[in-house]
Design an enzyme around this catalytic site. Sequence first.
Site, PDB file in Angstrom:
ATOM      1  N   ALA A   8      16.699  -5.948 100.784  1.00 44.57           N
ATOM      2  CA  ALA A   8      16.633  -7.323 100.950  1.00 44.57           C
ATOM      3  C   ALA A   8      16.905  -8.034 102.390  1.00 44.57           C
ATOM      4  O   ALA A   8      17.002  -8.201 102.820  1.00 44.57           O
ATOM      5  CB  ALA A   8      18.336  -7.023 100.555  1.00 44.57           C
ATOM      6  N   ASP A 174      21.258 -13.186  98.266  1.00 45.30           N
ATOM      7  CA  ASP A 174      20.324 -12.583  99.419  1.00 45.30           C
ATOM      8  C   ASP A 174      19.110 -12.735  98.795  1.00 45.30           C
ATOM      9  O   ASP A 174      18.722 -13.398  97.956  1.00 45.30           O
ATOM     10  CB  ASP A 174      21.043 -11.062 100.034  1.00 45.30           C
ATOM     11  CG  ASP A 174      20.379 -10.360  99.270  1.00 45.30           C
ATOM     12  OD1 ASP A 174      20.294 -10.252  98.063  1.00 45.30           O
ATOM     13  OD2 ASP A 174      21.435  -9.104  99.053  1.00 45.30           O
ATOM     14  N   SER A 175      17.986 -12.030  99.580  1.00 49.01           N
ATOM     15  CA  SER A 175      16.607 -11.919  99.527  1.00 49.01           C
ATOM     16  C   SER A 175      16.307 -11.987  97.308  1.00 49.01           C
ATOM     17  O   SER A 175      15.723 -12.827  96.523  1.00 49.01           O
ATOM     18  CB  SER A 175      16.301 -11.126  99.861  1.00 49.01           C
ATOM     19  OG  SER A 175      16.396 -10.057 100.026  1.00 49.01           O
ATOM     20  N   LEU A 176      17.111 -11.334  96.794  1.00 47.84           N
ATOM     21  CA  LEU A 176      16.772 -10.782  95.602  1.00 47.84           C
ATOM     22  C   LEU A 176      17.715 -12.102  94.711  1.00 47.84           C
ATOM     23  O   LEU A 176      17.214 -12.144  93.914  1.00 47.84           O
ATOM     24  CB  LEU A 176      18.248  -9.671  95.268  1.00 47.84           C
ATOM     25  CG  LEU A 176      17.648  -8.087  95.882  1.00 47.84           C
ATOM     26  CD1 LEU A 176      19.043  -7.158  95.176  1.00 47.84           C
ATOM     27  CD2 LEU A 176      16.519  -7.602  95.397  1.00 47.84           C
ATOM     28  N   HIS A 360      11.515  -5.314  95.786  1.00 45.58           N
ATOM     29  CA  HIS A 360      12.493  -6.512  95.068  1.00 45.58           C
ATOM     30  C   HIS A 360      12.033  -6.419  93.786  1.00 45.58           C
ATOM     31  O   HIS A 360      11.116  -6.644  93.549  1.00 45.58           O
ATOM     32  CB  HIS A 360      12.076  -7.697  96.117  1.00 45.58           C
ATOM     33  CG  HIS A 360      12.958  -7.992  97.166  1.00 45.58           C
ATOM     34  ND1 HIS A 360      12.595  -7.104  98.445  1.00 45.58           N
ATOM     35  CD2 HIS A 360      14.026  -8.372  98.055  1.00 45.58           C
ATOM     36  CE1 HIS A 360      13.643  -7.344  99.410  1.00 45.58           C
ATOM     37  NE2 HIS A 360      14.438  -8.425  99.166  1.00 45.58           N
TER      38      HIS A 360
END
Length: 384
Positions: A8, A174-176, A360
């Site tokens: 992430a 987060d990035s997800l 991801h």
Amino acid sequence: MYVTFSAAGWGRRRRVGVWAAAAGVVASLVSGASTAEGAPVAQAARPFVGPTGVLAQVHTAGRVKDTGNTVQYSWPGVYFEGRVSGTGVGIALNDSAADYDVQVDGTTVATLVTPGNTTHWINGLSNRTHTVRLVKRNDTPWDTSAFGGFVAAPGGAVLSKPAARKRQIEFIGDSLTVGYGNLSTSRTCTSDQLRRTTNSDVSYGALTARRLNADYQINGYSGLGMVRNYNGGRPDVTYRTFYDRALQNVPGDVWQNPGTWRPQVVVVNLGTNDFSTAVNPDEPWTPDSLAAAYRSAYGDFLQKLRTRYGTGTTIVAVGAGQYAGHVQQVVKARNDAGDRRVRHWFLDDSGLDFLGCDWHYSAHDDRVISDRLTPFIAGLPRVW
């Protein structure tokens, strides 16, 4: 320097965008942009300046700071919706970091790659009323973006803005949650490839909100966790450092809710960065102390959300992988204390291919997750 980390991961680059548009500036053509007829067209920039500013002509649910003639913002997935009549529409922007999609009547007609200070024109439209949507595709927490409104082509007009949707959902993660590299065709990405292939508008949150006909915020920050960031990086901050801000790169900034943001559902998905990598020797954690700190901070964060939005908001705490059990414990503690509107949702990763950048979610995965999350939210009691 722009540095990306896997899992992430998070990127960091320092730059502050400042709005400096002036009427009469000739629009520069943007890499990757096109008109509805497939050929770029430049016209003189005419930023919209209304008696009460940009927000008088556009609908947005994002965290923006109103400066009158422009609005500023940092979070990914911020969108602006408007209505224009005539054969063309201009989009006034000052942003050298983020990418955007322009959608006219529900169809993406242009992708603006780090457009800079410009008014980009979409021409060749049929002479009638059109809906226009501008959406920020990626996360650029080191930068401040600015939007100066929509502009009608000669002979046309900017019309009253679309009505806000009655349903609202906030996605925290987060990035997800951002949609990090979800359009990539390879798990290995350069920094530039990552930026070009991140699209929050097709993240699981955006898809879920649209399926439920809800306005939404995607308050995602790549690489950050509840108490520990990816691989122990940036130990002086966590996601909670930035949650209250409108402008992520401005220390101490606080978003001022205009009173129109009252989400019926808040979805929290934080924990991947806390637990996805082993604790390093120089970090102040043991596995047990990290887990305890995570549960404590999570409980405090849920209380913060409850205080902010009141008892009528349902909070969905997402559990996945190594942190699912910890989330379940936090939810149980809230329920046992009488807060029944905190619900646990287990994110089942079966069938996911993780083909996005750095393993991801891919766009396929985002659709699968939305297929599972949408009916869960729709089935919650007394939500809408």
